[in-house]
Design an enzyme around this catalytic site. Structure first.
Site, PDB file in Angstrom:
ATOM      1  N   HIS A 103      22.445  48.091  38.750  1.00  0.00           N
ATOM      2  CA  HIS A 103      23.711  47.756  38.889  1.00  0.00           C
ATOM      3  C   HIS A 103      23.937  46.486  38.054  1.00  0.00           C
ATOM      4  O   HIS A 103      25.220  46.013  38.202  1.00  0.00           O
ATOM      5  CB  HIS A 103      24.171  47.524  40.366  1.00  0.00           C
ATOM      6  CG  HIS A 103      25.662  47.443  40.629  1.00  0.00           C
ATOM      7  ND1 HIS A 103      26.209  46.491  41.051  1.00  0.00           N
ATOM      8  CD2 HIS A 103      26.615  48.433  40.600  1.00  0.00           C
ATOM      9  CE1 HIS A 103      27.634  46.600  41.304  1.00  0.00           C
ATOM     10  NE2 HIS A 103      27.800  47.905  40.948  1.00  0.00           N
ATOM     11  N   LYS A 105      25.051  43.864  35.351  1.00  0.00           N
ATOM     12  CA  LYS A 105      25.924  43.709  33.947  1.00  0.00           C
ATOM     13  C   LYS A 105      25.707  42.782  33.409  1.00  0.00           C
ATOM     14  O   LYS A 105      26.022  41.444  33.876  1.00  0.00           O
ATOM     15  CB  LYS A 105      27.411  44.057  34.193  1.00  0.00           C
ATOM     16  CG  LYS A 105      27.799  45.158  34.853  1.00  0.00           C
ATOM     17  CD  LYS A 105      27.938  45.127  36.598  1.00  0.00           C
ATOM     18  CE  LYS A 105      28.645  46.338  37.007  1.00  0.00           C
ATOM     19  NZ  LYS A 105      28.507  46.385  38.618  1.00  0.00           N
ATOM     20  N   ASP A 110      21.360  36.992  20.420  1.00  0.00           N
ATOM     21  CA  ASP A 110      20.729  36.108  19.784  1.00  0.00           C
ATOM     22  C   ASP A 110      19.992  35.296  20.678  1.00  0.00           C
ATOM     23  O   ASP A 110      19.398  34.152  20.351  1.00  0.00           O
ATOM     24  CB  ASP A 110      21.583  35.097  18.763  1.00  0.00           C
ATOM     25  CG  ASP A 110      22.351  35.927  17.901  1.00  0.00           C
ATOM     26  OD1 ASP A 110      21.933  36.941  17.652  1.00  0.00           O
ATOM     27  OD2 ASP A 110      23.452  35.264  17.342  1.00  0.00           O
ATOM     28  N   HIS A 279      37.966  43.962  42.022  1.00  0.00           N
ATOM     29  CA  HIS A 279      36.484  44.343  41.429  1.00  0.00           C
ATOM     30  C   HIS A 279      35.747  42.996  41.154  1.00  0.00           C
ATOM     31  O   HIS A 279      34.656  43.068  40.855  1.00  0.00           O
ATOM     32  CB  HIS A 279      36.130  45.184  40.368  1.00  0.00           C
ATOM     33  CG  HIS A 279      35.156  45.865  40.096  1.00  0.00           C
ATOM     34  ND1 HIS A 279      34.212  45.563  39.100  1.00  0.00           N
ATOM     35  CD2 HIS A 279      34.492  46.654  40.870  1.00  0.00           C
ATOM     36  CE1 HIS A 279      33.121  46.166  39.112  1.00  0.00           C
ATOM     37  NE2 HIS A 279      33.280  47.110  40.173  1.00  0.00           N
ATOM     38  N   LYS A 281      33.571  39.620  41.857  1.00  0.00           N
ATOM     39  CA  LYS A 281      32.375  39.379  42.851  1.00  0.00           C
ATOM     40  C   LYS A 281      32.136  37.675  42.617  1.00  0.00           C
ATOM     41  O   LYS A 281      31.668  36.961  41.599  1.00  0.00           O
ATOM     42  CB  LYS A 281      31.179  39.800  42.485  1.00  0.00           C
ATOM     43  CG  LYS A 281      31.458  41.536  42.418  1.00  0.00           C
ATOM     44  CD  LYS A 281      30.548  41.970  41.276  1.00  0.00           C
ATOM     45  CE  LYS A 281      31.021  43.595  40.897  1.00  0.00           C
ATOM     46  NZ  LYS A 281      31.346  44.516  41.977  1.00  0.00           N
ATOM     47  N   ASP A 286      30.713  25.314  49.549  1.00  0.00           N
ATOM     48  CA  ASP A 286      30.616  23.829  48.888  1.00  0.00           C
ATOM     49  C   ASP A 286      30.460  23.559  47.500  1.00  0.00           C
ATOM     50  O   ASP A 286      31.520  24.008  46.738  1.00  0.00           O
ATOM     51  CB  ASP A 286      29.726  23.099  49.730  1.00  0.00           C
ATOM     52  CG  ASP A 286      29.821  22.686  51.210  1.00  0.00           C
ATOM     53  OD1 ASP A 286      31.225  23.227  51.630  1.00  0.00           O
ATOM     54  OD2 ASP A 286      28.977  22.368  52.082  1.00  0.00           O
TER      55      ASP A 286
END
Length: 375
Positions: A103, A105, A110, A279, A281, A286
């Site tokens: 999952h 991404k 470079d 979508h 996340k 703190d």
């Protein structure tokens, strides 16, 4: 030591545009992995950018998840491979292995610049999250963490090339890793037993924090993390959850809502984002912010291959709060009394069945399948 340079990508459109720009400007190598790569306008533009990079003589490596990208037609990447690019599909679609997905991404160019976040490659992600397209976010960065991200990509790319028997027998301890620098932590997760750096880091920070913000499209945390949120709220800390009002996975939406009553009773603030599917996340505890591919749920923290960056740069944390505040302005605050009044017998039953399937059955099946494969 190189300093960390990073900036937020506050929408799917900005994130995908930044990815294409990085690929176009790369001079040596491109490493891209994603869960979903769709055959649509967005997917074809990204494919064109990869082909052009390969035609310039760059080393282009692409890793997609076999299940997440199952709708791709045969031959979709033929042009990329003809230009010299390398394409692999993670975890073939075979019985007993469907449950474990890559999952993550990630784009690394470079070995100097990277982009992480929730962005998949598809039209639904290519929007502002308000007028059109899902609400998503990510982070572009350069500095010491990029090399660790490149090595994480190389490891998953290697796993994708190994035959099923070897992949099935790999012990998860090799894939659950943490890379620490003076500028942040790279936390890598995967299925099976052994130390869990994603969960352990979140547990530690949530146990200490006076202010906690969680943005998650599929909110279903393991019991110990959920208890931390309840405890912090009861002890006078501020715990704010920004969750979706609508979802592409209705079962996940109902399962999350099964938790609302107890959380609200403890003093947790719950807001549901209204304009588009959420979508994004993000976790802020703190002075620390977490960003990456992992959802705040059992599957991301125990079953799938995931990555999170934990950063403590004050500017990034402050800007993350600003991103959440902007989304919160377009969210509905869930009131404990009003929520209780809206819950009929059918709604409660639907929520508890969804919770049982995703919080109990899914992890149980995953553990059973892993134990059989690891023999």
């Amino acid at each position: 030591m190189k300093s960390l340079k990073a900036h937020w990508l506050p929408s799917g459109a900005s994130g995908l545009a930044a990815m294409r720009a990085e690929i176009e400007q790369a001079s040596y190598s491109v490493k891209l992995q994603t869960y979903i790569f769709n055959d649509d306008d967005c997917g074809r533009r990204m494919r064109s950018a990869l082909i052009e990079a390969a035609e310039r003589g760059l080393r282009v490596h692409l890793l997609v998840d076999a299940l997440g990208s199952v709708r791709l037609p045969a031959g979709f990447f033929d042009g990329l491979e003809a230009a010299g690019g390398k394409v692999r599909r993670f975890n073939p679609l075979k019985a007993g292995r469907l449950v474990f997905r890559n999952h993550r991404k990630l784009l690394v160019c470079d070995r100097e610049r990277a982009i992480v976040g929730g962005f998949n490659i598809g039209d639904e992600y290519d929007g502002d999250g308000v007028e059109h397209g899902w609400a998503d976010l990510g982070l572009a960065l350069s500095g010491p963490l990029v090399d660790a991200l490149a090595m994480a990509f190389d490891r998953m790319y290697q796993l994708a090339s190994e035959p099923p028997p070897r992949l099935a027998r790999l012990r998860v301890a090799h894939e659950r890793r943490v890379k620490m620098t003076g500028h942040g932590h790279l936390l890598l997760g995967g299925p099976g037993r052994g130390p869990n750096p994603l969960k352990a880091s979140l547990m530690d920070d949530l146990s200490r924090a006076r202010s906690i913000t969680v943005v998650s499209p599929y909110f279903l945390p393991p019991w110990r993390l959920r208890r931390r949120l309840v405890q912090r709220a009861r002890q006078g800390g501020r715990v704010r959850l920004l969750l979706p009002a609508r979802s592409d996975v209705q079962l996940a939406l109902h399962a999350s809502r099964a938790l609302y009553s107890r959380l609200l009773e403890a003093g947790v603030e719950i807001l549901e984002y209204q304009p588009q599917i959420l979508h994004s996340k993000l976790v802020i505890a703190d002075r620390h912010v977490y960003v990456g591919s992992a959802n705040f749920n059992t599957r991301s923290l125990h079953i799938d291959y995931e990555l999170l960056l934990r950063l403590s740069e004050p500017r990034l944390v402050q800007q993350a709060h600003g991103l959440v505040d902007a989304m919160a302005e377009r969210a509905e605050t869930i009131d404990a009394r009003g929520w209780k009044a809206r819950q009929g017998i059918w709604r409660r039953l639907r929520q508890h069945v969804a919770y049982f399937l995703l919080a109990r059955v899914d992890p149980l099946v995953a553990r059973w399948l892993w134990s059989r494969q690891a023999q």
